[in-house]
Design an enzyme around this catalytic site. Structure first.
Site, short mmCIF file in Angstrom:
data_model
loop_
_atom_site.label_atom_id
_atom_site.label_comp_id
_atom_site.label_asym_id
_atom_site.label_seq_id
_atom_site.Cartn_x
_atom_site.Cartn_y
_atom_site.Cartn_z
CE LYS A 174 54.76 34.69 51.62
NZ LYS A 174 55.44 35.87 52.07
CE1 TYR B 253 57.06 38.02 47.25
CE2 TYR B 253 58.37 36.08 47.37
CZ TYR B 253 57.28 36.81 47.92
OH TYR B 253 56.33 36.24 48.47
CB THR C 230 52.52 42.04 55.91
OG1 THR C 230 51.65 42.63 54.63
CG2 THR C 230 53.79 41.48 55.12
NE ARG D 272 50.49 37.15 55.23
CZ ARG D 272 50.39 38.21 54.22
NH1 ARG D 272 49.48 39.04 54.35
NH2 ARG D 272 51.10 37.95 53.32
CG ASN E 253 54.19 36.71 55.40
OD1 ASN E 253 54.69 35.59 54.88
ND2 ASN E 253 53.98 37.77 55.10
CG HIS F 244 52.33 36.42 47.58
ND1 HIS F 244 52.75 37.70 47.94
CD2 HIS F 244 51.51 36.42 46.67
CE1 HIS F 244 52.57 38.26 46.85
NE2 HIS F 244 52.01 37.65 45.97
CD GLU G 247 51.47 38.88 42.68
OE1 GLU G 247 52.06 39.83 43.17
OE2 GLU G 247 50.64 38.16 43.58
P1 CMP Z 1 54.15 38.87 50.78
O1 CMP Z 1 52.86 39.10 50.86
O2 CMP Z 1 54.74 37.57 50.26
O3 CMP Z 1 54.91 40.00 49.74
C1 CMP Z 1 56.17 40.28 50.00
C2 CMP Z 1 57.01 39.62 51.08
O4 CMP Z 1 57.86 40.49 51.79
C3 CMP Z 1 55.82 39.89 52.39
O5 CMP Z 1 54.96 38.88 52.04
C4 CMP Z 1 57.00 39.73 53.62
O6 CMP Z 1 56.95 38.24 53.95
C5 CMP Z 1 57.94 40.10 53.15
N1 CMP Z 1 58.29 41.50 53.95
C6 CMP Z 1 57.80 42.86 53.70
N2 CMP Z 1 58.18 43.58 54.57
C7 CMP Z 1 59.35 42.87 55.12
C8 CMP Z 1 59.85 43.07 55.98
N3 CMP Z 1 60.07 44.85 56.66
N4 CMP Z 1 61.03 42.57 56.54
C9 CMP Z 1 61.28 41.23 55.83
N5 CMP Z 1 60.12 40.87 54.95
C10 CMP Z 1 59.30 41.56 54.68
#
Ligand code: CMP
Length: 140
Positions: free
Chosen positions: A11, A51, A93, A104, A114, A117, A128
């Site tokens: 990211k 997304y 996550t 992470r 984070n 992905h 994806e």
């Molecule tokens: P990712 O694996 O890219 O998939 C969806 C993304 O949404 C996740 O990583 C986080 O970066 C983001 N995400 C998930 N939950 C939250 C949350 N509660 N607040 C903000 N971002 C979120």
């Protein structure tokens, strides 16, 4: 066990802090094969398309702003049990809850920034990967 494909994204916060090489090293050291890879700067629309499953979530706008804020690196990774093994390598996550030594934990800042992905199922892995790569871009 059958080989699986998963999508990995490095990211914008991780490319910005020059962690791209370190993360790719961790992926290779863990036994994944990179079948396709490229660097992109997504538009807001492209981030929203990727997304889409989260479009009704309260964090959707911020997440897609962030994902279109700078360069990302996308990779199609292949390995037996790739989806689960990659999720173990990257950790929870929320970086605050991620295990020591995970991507992470090392490079994430908060749940949005984070660092990486990973697909959450083999079906989504294929879907994806298809969002970013055509057949021509795969190494066979
Ligand atoms: P990712 O694996 O890219 O998939 C969806 C993304 O949404 C996740 O990583 C986080 O970066 C983001 N995400 C998930 N939950 C939250 C949350 N509660 N607040 C903000 N971002 C979120």
């Amino acid at each position: 066990m059958k080989k699986e494909i998963t999508l990995a994204i490095i990211k914008p916060n991780a490319t910005e802090k020059k962690a791209t090489g370190k993360i790719i090293d961790m992926i290779l050291e863990a036994g994944f094969e990179i079948k396709a890879m490229k660097m992109l700067h997504l538009t807001k629309k492209e981030a929203e398309g990727f997304y889409e499953v989260h479009k009704d979530k309260p964090f959707f706008n911020d997440l897609t702003d962030f994902m279109s804020s700078g360069p990302i690196v996308v990779m199609a990774l292949e390995k037996e049990n790739a989806v689960e093994d990659y999720r173990k390598l990257i950790g929870a996550t929320n970086p605050a809850e991620a295990a020591e030594g995970t991507v992470r934990k090392l490079f994430g800042e908060n749940i949005e920034r984070n660092a990486v992905h990973g697909s959450d199922s083999p079906e989504n892995g294929i879907k994806e990967v298809g969002y970013f790569f055509s057949n021509l871009e795969f190494v066979n």
